[in-house]
Design a protein around this motif. Structure first.
Motif: not given
Length: 86
Positions: A26-33, A35-44
């Motif tokens: 799930y974390e990998k999928a969130i990273d990919q999406v 990144e594709l959309l140019g949205i910052a993702h702060i992961s815990l």
């Protein structure tokens, strides 16, 4: 043995869910999406200081090894504020 240690030691707690996915998937999928959309993702996900995988830390920071308690929310908030400001 603490309540959380008993929970973590139960065979019903699996690293793979019923759909065959792990949290890392799930974390990998969130990273990919994001990144594709140019949205910052702060992961815990990979933050050892916030992980509930450690039974002692889970007991200190969570209600049930999944949901943060007040101390857990405070620690997460400090982490996010630091990430946003830097």
């Amino acid at each position: 043995m603490s309540k959380l240690e008993r929970i973590f030691s139960q065979p019903s707690i699996k690293a793979i869910n019923q759909s065959g996915y792990r949290q890392a998937d799930y974390e990998k999928a969130i990273d990919q999406v994001t990144e594709l959309l140019g949205i910052a993702h702060i992961s815990l996900f990979n933050q050892k200081a916030l992980s509930f995988a450690d039974a002692q830390q889970a007991e200190a920071l969570s209600l049930d090894s999944l949901h943060p308690n007040d101390a857990g929310h405070e620690k997460i908030a400090r982490f996010l504020i630091n990430k946003i400001n830097h």
